[in-house]
Design an enzyme around this catalytic site. Sequence first.
Site, PDB file in Angstrom:
ATOM      1  N   GLY A   1       0.836  -1.213   0.000  1.00 54.74           N
ATOM      2  CA  GLY A   1       0.000   0.000   0.000  1.00 54.74           C
ATOM      3  C   GLY A   1       0.854   1.238   0.000  1.00 54.74           C
ATOM      4  O   GLY A   1       2.036   1.191  -0.334  1.00 54.74           O
ATOM      5  N   ASN A   2       0.267   2.371   0.319  1.00 58.40           N
ATOM      6  CA  ASN A   2       1.031   3.607   0.420  1.00 58.40           C
ATOM      7  C   ASN A   2       0.403   4.506   1.473  1.00 58.40           C
ATOM      8  O   ASN A   2      -0.618   4.167   2.057  1.00 58.40           O
ATOM      9  CB  ASN A   2       1.121   4.303  -0.947  1.00 58.40           C
ATOM     10  N   ARG A   3       0.997   5.660   1.710  1.00 55.32           N
ATOM     11  CA  ARG A   3       0.594   6.494   2.848  1.00 55.32           C
ATOM     12  C   ARG A   3      -0.540   7.469   2.545  1.00 55.32           C
ATOM     13  O   ARG A   3      -0.831   8.339   3.352  1.00 55.32           O
ATOM     14  CB  ARG A   3       1.802   7.308   3.336  1.00 55.32           C
ATOM     15  N   SER A   4      -1.189   7.345   1.403  1.00 57.91           N
ATOM     16  CA  SER A   4      -2.263   8.295   1.079  1.00 57.91           C
ATOM     17  C   SER A   4      -3.347   8.268   2.157  1.00 57.91           C
ATOM     18  O   SER A   4      -3.815   7.196   2.538  1.00 57.91           O
ATOM     19  CB  SER A   4      -2.870   7.931  -0.280  1.00 57.91           C
TER      20      SER A   4
ATOM     21  N   ALA B   1      -4.124   7.400  -4.960  1.00 55.65           N
ATOM     22  CA  ALA B   1      -2.734   6.947  -5.076  1.00 55.65           C
ATOM     23  C   ALA B   1      -2.818   5.431  -5.284  1.00 55.65           C
ATOM     24  O   ALA B   1      -2.728   4.646  -4.337  1.00 55.65           O
ATOM     25  CB  ALA B   1      -1.972   7.282  -3.811  1.00 55.65           C
TER      26      ALA B   1
END
Length: 400
Positions: free
Chosen positions: A209-212, A276
């Site tokens: 995943g990512n930090r969005s 994102a």
Amino acid sequence: MLQHKKILLGVTGSIAAYKSALLARELQRRGAEVRVIMTPSATEFITPLTLATLTGHRVYSDFTENKDSGEWTNHVELGLWGDLFLIAPATAQTLSAMVAGTCDNFLMAVHLSSRCPVIAAPAMDLDMFQHDATQTNLKTLQKRGVPIIEPESGPLASGLDGKGRMAEPETIADWLESWFQSQAPLAGKKVVMTAGPTHEPIDAVRFIGNRSSGKMGFALATALKQSGANVHLISGPVQLSDPLGVHVTRVETAVEMHAAALEAFKTADIGIATAAVADFRAKSSASEKLHRNEMPAAIELHENPDILADWGKQKRNDQLLVGFALESDDGVNSAKSKLERKNLDMIVLNSTADPGAGFGTDTNKISVFEQNGNSHIFELKSKEEVAQDIVQLIQIQLQQ
Ligand code: CTP
């Protein structure tokens, strides 16, 4: 739709004036700011003190503030303050004075000097309402662009039964919401948006995943809704509650987001990709939690679909497409190349190199590049203010 709307409530001399107290309350409950103006005869049906207490502001009914000092009440200033002048109840006498342009009391002076739209909710006995003179006055006002909130039928103060009762406060508030909605700059426009990150499973508990945080997308969805658009927000996993009045579809993965977004784009006027999206997913994922000794040394990745690029391929001439680019350097060339490559009308660039911009923050600093060559560089602002700037640019694009 009434949030932060400034409503001048004109109260005239009808027994229905007692409902003005409930109306003022209801408008405030829905987020409006209310200032009350009364005709002298209205003050015989309900006291200014009641309405001043409910609205938390003095009530205006006279040209003079202070008879001894000669201070006067500025009807022009008040007329300019409102987003809307609602006259409720509007008596037969007031409707007639509105048609004639009479200016024999403070309320009628505000009526002549106000630049905002005027709306009237008549209240009177059934025969007065049906009289040719009243009906002609109502038609004249409507022709001049004064909408009329129809009175209701039922028992009247005279003891008769028929049409003439002022519409109920809730009905008037609903009516105003629809009216503001119809006046809003993006009224009738259907927007589909993506927001947040996507989570690509490795096993039952782990993901790529990512930090969005989704904050920018959710703020934009709210601003679009407030501008009258019909908004469908397709969001990845975020800790945010649904924006008021926005249709939200929650998804986990890029593939799910892609399917929902492509379907919704077919009937949309505007597509906005703030998500994102994870560019890759694990080629295979386990349905159970993998124990340490079961974890592969390397995870084989498979490319995810590019939602925005696929929107760009589907885009019709009557659709507007807006993309976002988050870059870690100044990013201008990369953003401009995405604008071309993905067939966009507009791209919003934010760079993690700018303090206060990017994932998780409550602020953002954007630059916008348009297909027509225009570019706009903004200061660091709250994400809500940034959303307003983007909505304004979208409105301008739609007018071109
Ligand atoms: N986007 C998308 N689907 C993807 C990847 C990106 O819809 N699979 C959209 C984003 O929502 C954003 C725009 O494309 O509006 C640009 O995203 P970004 O991640 O900056 O660009 P990429 O195309 O992934 O390019 P790169 O990662 O190489 O910078």
